[in-house]
Write a protein that holds these residues in place. Structure first.
Motif, PDB file in Angstrom:
ATOM      1  N   ARG A 152      -1.225 -22.854  -8.923  1.00 43.79           N
ATOM      2  CA  ARG A 152      -0.276 -23.435  -7.968  1.00 43.79           C
ATOM      3  C   ARG A 152      -0.217 -24.959  -8.047  1.00 43.79           C
ATOM      4  O   ARG A 152       0.736 -25.565  -7.550  1.00 43.79           O
ATOM      5  N   SER A 153      -1.237 -25.589  -8.631  1.00 43.30           N
ATOM      6  CA  SER A 153      -1.266 -27.042  -8.707  1.00 43.30           C
ATOM      7  C   SER A 153      -0.312 -27.527  -9.788  1.00 43.30           C
ATOM      8  O   SER A 153      -0.466 -27.208 -10.966  1.00 43.30           O
ATOM      9  N   SER A 154       0.679 -28.310  -9.389  1.00 46.67           N
ATOM     10  CA  SER A 154       1.638 -28.833 -10.366  1.00 46.67           C
ATOM     11  C   SER A 154       1.904 -30.307 -10.061  1.00 46.67           C
ATOM     12  O   SER A 154       2.488 -30.617  -9.016  1.00 46.67           O
ATOM     13  N   LEU A 156      -1.214 -29.848 -13.059  1.00 49.06           N
ATOM     14  CA  LEU A 156      -2.620 -29.470 -13.128  1.00 49.06           C
ATOM     15  C   LEU A 156      -3.300 -30.404 -14.127  1.00 49.06           C
ATOM     16  O   LEU A 156      -2.877 -30.498 -15.274  1.00 49.06           O
ATOM     17  N   SER A 199      -1.293 -38.030 -11.132  1.00 46.85           N
ATOM     18  CA  SER A 199      -1.227 -36.590 -10.915  1.00 46.85           C
ATOM     19  C   SER A 199      -1.127 -36.274  -9.429  1.00 46.85           C
ATOM     20  O   SER A 199      -0.349 -35.407  -9.020  1.00 46.85           O
ATOM     21  N   ARG A 200      -1.905 -36.973  -8.626  1.00 41.09           N
ATOM     22  CA  ARG A 200      -1.846 -36.735  -7.176  1.00 41.09           C
ATOM     23  C   ARG A 200      -0.501 -37.160  -6.614  1.00 41.09           C
ATOM     24  O   ARG A 200       0.090 -36.446  -5.790  1.00 41.09           O
ATOM     25  N   GLY A 204       0.155 -32.969  -7.591  1.00 41.76           N
ATOM     26  CA  GLY A 204      -0.979 -32.149  -8.011  1.00 41.76           C
ATOM     27  C   GLY A 204      -2.026 -32.017  -6.913  1.00 41.76           C
ATOM     28  O   GLY A 204      -2.205 -32.931  -6.100  1.00 41.76           O
ATOM     29  N   THR A 205      -2.712 -30.890  -6.919  1.00 43.48           N
ATOM     30  CA  THR A 205      -3.741 -30.651  -5.900  1.00 43.48           C
ATOM     31  C   THR A 205      -5.125 -30.385  -6.493  1.00 43.48           C
ATOM     32  O   THR A 205      -6.123 -30.488  -5.778  1.00 43.48           O
ATOM     33  N   TRP A 206      -5.194 -30.050  -7.795  1.00 36.55           N
ATOM     34  CA  TRP A 206      -6.476 -29.675  -8.385  1.00 36.55           C
ATOM     35  C   TRP A 206      -6.698 -30.369  -9.727  1.00 36.55           C
ATOM     36  O   TRP A 206      -5.748 -30.633 -10.473  1.00 36.55           O
ATOM     37  N   LEU A 231      -7.451 -35.130  -4.578  1.00 41.67           N
ATOM     38  CA  LEU A 231      -7.455 -33.955  -5.445  1.00 41.67           C
ATOM     39  C   LEU A 231      -8.729 -33.151  -5.233  1.00 41.67           C
ATOM     40  O   LEU A 231      -9.806 -33.710  -4.989  1.00 41.67           O
TER      41      LEU A 231
END
Length: 307
Positions: A152-154, A156, A199-200, A204-206, A231
């Motif tokens: 789900r992290s986009s 990643l 990314s954050r 992104g989450t992960w 993250l």
């Protein structure tokens, strides 16, 4: 004083394996060689034969017990010990005990079974790592849960520095087949910080981080930057405890092969494949569509040889 890796380089030099070398004969062979030289009386030959056939037990007998077992006098045992080159029975018994203990610790060699060479020992160690991982997979819930979160992290982000670069590249290469936005970070310092912060900011989450020995200080710093940016961090490493694990939200600890001068990573690679599988299972429709599209492009541009 040599470093741990220098010591491993010396200790893991490859040999041909096979039976134990002649310098380390079996206890039976060692005793035969010891007793064959001197000229022994018939009674002394009986003592010698008894010791050869019963070294594991005889090595711990008193002189009285040994004399009774063989059917000779105690002075005969003493004269036998002297005849074969020892100062007396205590010295002979000490030698017998050393042989008996070596037989216990090296039973495969004594039975004629070839002992593993250094490469085979390295494979054995990796098999043990995989067995441990297999036991961990008895409950796959955590792998499934983290795989869904990574899916789900986009974007990643996949992080791997120094020796861990190859693991990160493997994961990122495969993940790009099933995930629309995978960002690989293999350089530390400000380059890693920029990538993690971007990314954050992109949603992104992960971060999936790989950290194998020797653990890099810059990996720890990058993980701290990622968490400070908001993250979450999933970590694949060899240690469940320590500063790296303290900075991760989820830790997958897998053994690494350390029998050779450079570590091997059978278990971490399989751990990576398991997380990739969990990602594919998390969104099967997206997985199918992306794989189908990739196959069409690969066919059109002849990416691969025909099997």
């Amino acid at each position: 004083m040599p470093s741990p890796q220098q010591a491993r380089a010396q200790a893991s030099a490859i040999t041909s394996g096979g039976p134990a070398p002649a310098a380390e004969p079996s206890p039976t062979s060692a005793l035969r060689a010891l007793f064959d030289g001197p000229r022994l009386s018939p009674g002394q030959r009986r003592i010698a034969q008894y010791l050869i056939e019963n070294v594991a037990e005889a090595a711990f007998l008193s002189i009285t017990d040994l004399a009774e077992r063989v059917g000779v006098s105690q002075p005969s045992v003493t004269r036998f010990a002297t005849a074969v080159g020892f100062s007396g029975y205590p010295a002979l018994r000490e030698r017998l005990q050393a042989l008996a203990l070596s037989a216990r610790s090296g039973a495969p060699e004594a039975s004629g079974v070839p002992r593993p060479n250094e490469l085979q020992a390295a494979v054995d160690a990796e098999i043990e790592n995989l067995e441990n991982l297999r036991r961990d997979f008895a409950d796959p819930a955590r792998v499934v849960e983290v795989g869904r979160a990574l899916s789900r992290s986009s974007p990643l982000t996949v992080l791997g520095l120094r020796i861990s670069v190859s693991l990160a590249e493997y994961f990122a290469y495969a993940a790009r087949r099933i995930h629309p936005d995978v960002r690989l970070v293999t350089r530390g310092g400000s380059v890693a910080y920029d990538a993690l912060l971007q990314s954050r900011e992109a949603g992104g989450t992960w971060v999936l981080a790989f950290a194998m020995p020797r653990h890099a200080q810059e990996s720890l710093t990058a993980m701290r930057v990622a968490r400070h940016a908001g993250l979450r961090v999933a970590l694949v490493t060899d240690l469940a405890l320590g500063p790296l694990a303290d900075e991760a939200d989820v830790v997958f600890a897998t053994g690494t092969g350390s029998r050779l001068v450079f570590d091997s990573y059978a278990a971490p690679v399989l751990m990576s494949a398991a997380l990739l599988q969990a990602m594919t299972d998390a969104d099967p429709e997206r997985t199918h569509a992306r794989l189908e599209e990739y196959e069409q492009v690969a066919e059109q541009h002849a990416f691969f040889l025909k099997d």
